[in-house]
Design an enzyme around this catalytic site. Sequence first.
Site, PDB file in Angstrom:
ATOM      1  CB  CYS A   1      -0.906  -0.019   1.224  1.00 15.56           C
ATOM      2  SG  CYS A   1      -1.770   1.539   1.500  1.00 15.56           S
TER       3      CYS A   1
ATOM      4  CB  CYS B   1       0.935   1.201   4.460  1.00 11.91           C
ATOM      5  SG  CYS B   1      -0.712   0.860   5.140  1.00 11.91           S
TER       6      CYS B   1
ATOM      7  CG  ASP C   1      -2.363  14.559  -4.560  1.00 16.17           C
ATOM      8  OD1 ASP C   1      -3.312  13.893  -4.117  1.00 16.17           O
ATOM      9  OD2 ASP C   1      -1.827  14.335  -5.673  1.00 16.17           O
TER      10      ASP C   1
ATOM     11  CG  HIS D   1      -4.445  -0.696   4.910  1.00 15.43           C
ATOM     12  ND1 HIS D   1      -3.910   0.031   3.867  1.00 15.43           N
ATOM     13  CD2 HIS D   1      -5.371  -1.513   4.370  1.00 15.43           C
ATOM     14  CE1 HIS D   1      -4.481  -0.357   2.743  1.00 15.43           C
ATOM     15  NE2 HIS D   1      -5.370  -1.288   3.014  1.00 15.43           N
TER      16      HIS D   1
ATOM     17  CB  THR E   1      -6.157   5.960  -7.894  1.00 15.20           C
ATOM     18  OG1 THR E   1      -5.705   7.070  -7.120  1.00 15.20           O
ATOM     19  CG2 THR E   1      -6.963   6.456  -9.082  1.00 15.20           C
TER      20      THR E   1
ATOM     21  CG  HIS F   1      -4.139   3.914   3.552  1.00 16.10           C
ATOM     22  ND1 HIS F   1      -3.181   3.205   4.263  1.00 16.10           N
ATOM     23  CD2 HIS F   1      -4.548   4.903   4.369  1.00 16.10           C
ATOM     24  CE1 HIS F   1      -3.021   3.741   5.465  1.00 16.10           C
ATOM     25  NE2 HIS F   1      -3.846   4.793   5.552  1.00 16.10           N
TER      26      HIS F   1
ATOM     27  CG  HIS G   1      -6.842   9.112   0.177  1.00 12.48           C
ATOM     28  ND1 HIS G   1      -6.965   7.801  -0.228  1.00 12.48           N
ATOM     29  CD2 HIS G   1      -7.104   9.871  -0.911  1.00 12.48           C
ATOM     30  CE1 HIS G   1      -7.272   7.772  -1.518  1.00 12.48           C
ATOM     31  NE2 HIS G   1      -7.368   9.017  -1.947  1.00 12.48           N
TER      32      HIS G   1
ATOM     33  CG  HIS H   1      -8.244  14.236  -2.258  1.00 11.73           C
ATOM     34  ND1 HIS H   1      -7.136  14.073  -3.053  1.00 11.73           N
ATOM     35  CD2 HIS H   1      -8.925  13.062  -2.338  1.00 11.73           C
ATOM     36  CE1 HIS H   1      -7.146  12.865  -3.597  1.00 11.73           C
ATOM     37  NE2 HIS H   1      -8.228  12.233  -3.172  1.00 11.73           N
TER      38      HIS H   1
HETATM   39  P1  AMP Z   1      -7.760   9.059  -5.048  1.00 10.52           P
HETATM   40  O1  AMP Z   1      -7.836   9.200  -6.536  1.00 10.52           O
HETATM   41  O2  AMP Z   1      -8.870   9.737  -4.324  1.00 10.52           O
HETATM   42  O3  AMP Z   1      -7.565   7.626  -4.617  1.00 10.52           O
HETATM   43  O4  AMP Z   1      -6.468   9.888  -4.626  1.00 10.52           O
HETATM   44  C1  AMP Z   1      -5.178   9.363  -4.569  1.00 10.52           C
HETATM   45  C2  AMP Z   1      -4.268  10.556  -4.585  1.00 10.52           C
HETATM   46  O5  AMP Z   1      -2.979  10.151  -4.138  1.00 10.52           O
HETATM   47  C3  AMP Z   1      -4.089  11.185  -5.967  1.00 10.52           C
HETATM   48  O6  AMP Z   1      -4.492  12.556  -5.922  1.00 10.52           O
HETATM   49  C4  AMP Z   1      -2.599  11.031  -6.235  1.00 10.52           C
HETATM   50  O7  AMP Z   1      -2.040  12.118  -6.924  1.00 10.52           O
HETATM   51  C5  AMP Z   1      -2.021  10.888  -4.830  1.00 10.52           C
HETATM   52  N1  AMP Z   1      -0.778  10.172  -4.741  1.00 10.52           N
HETATM   53  C6  AMP Z   1      -0.478   8.959  -5.272  1.00 10.52           C
HETATM   54  N2  AMP Z   1       0.770   8.594  -4.968  1.00 10.52           N
HETATM   55  C7  AMP Z   1       1.287   9.612  -4.218  1.00 10.52           C
HETATM   56  C8  AMP Z   1       2.552   9.842  -3.607  1.00 10.52           C
HETATM   57  N3  AMP Z   1       3.560   8.958  -3.686  1.00 10.52           N
HETATM   58  N4  AMP Z   1       2.730  11.001  -2.930  1.00 10.52           N
HETATM   59  C9  AMP Z   1       1.733  11.901  -2.844  1.00 10.52           C
HETATM   60  N5  AMP Z   1       0.513  11.737  -3.386  1.00 10.52           N
HETATM   61  C10 AMP Z   1       0.299  10.618  -4.075  1.00 10.52           C
HETATM   62 ZN    ZN Z   2      -2.369   1.373   3.688  1.00 15.91          ZN
END
Ligand code: AMP
Ligand code: ZN
Length: 111
Positions: free
Chosen positions: A3, A6, A29, A45, A93, A96, A98, A100
């Site tokens: 993940c 994680c 982000d 998680h 995507t 885990h 989250h 925004h």
């Molecule tokens: P979601 O589409 O709601 O699942 O949002 C996942 C978010 O995580 C997206 O806006 C990605 O740009 C962000 N994201 C993915 N990998 C990373 C990373 N390594 N560091 C910071 N943000 C990330």
């Molecule tokens: Zn996780």
Amino acid sequence: MDCIFCKIIDGSIPSKKVYEDDKMLAFYDIEPAAPVHVVMVPKAHIASADDLNEENSQYVAHIFSKAGEIAEKLGLDGGYRIVNNCGADAGQTVFHIHFHLMGGKTLGKMA
Ligand code: AMP
Ligand code: ZN
């Protein structure tokens, strides 16, 4: 566990941290959708909002209890939006949970 968030929490993937305590982490982000775009994650998680229950929803309450403080630190005086995508149709995507935290301009309509 495989993940990304994680791994960001345990430090094996780097991130630009904005706020951290024993229950949550907030970091920028990697693909910002607003001038200020931070992701707030629990240090547990939980795959998505669909997996919340009486026991683990305390993490969500904690994140929301800190969101105003984080927004203030980021200078979001004009307001901000908190978004959770739950599941494929919402565009989730990373599985885990989250939240925004976005702002820094007048944001458009939701969908
Ligand atoms: P979601 O589409 O709601 O699942 O949002 C996942 C978010 O995580 C997206 O806006 C990605 O740009 C962000 N994201 C993915 N990998 C990373 C990373 N390594 N560091 C910071 N943000 C990330
Ligand atoms: Zn996780």
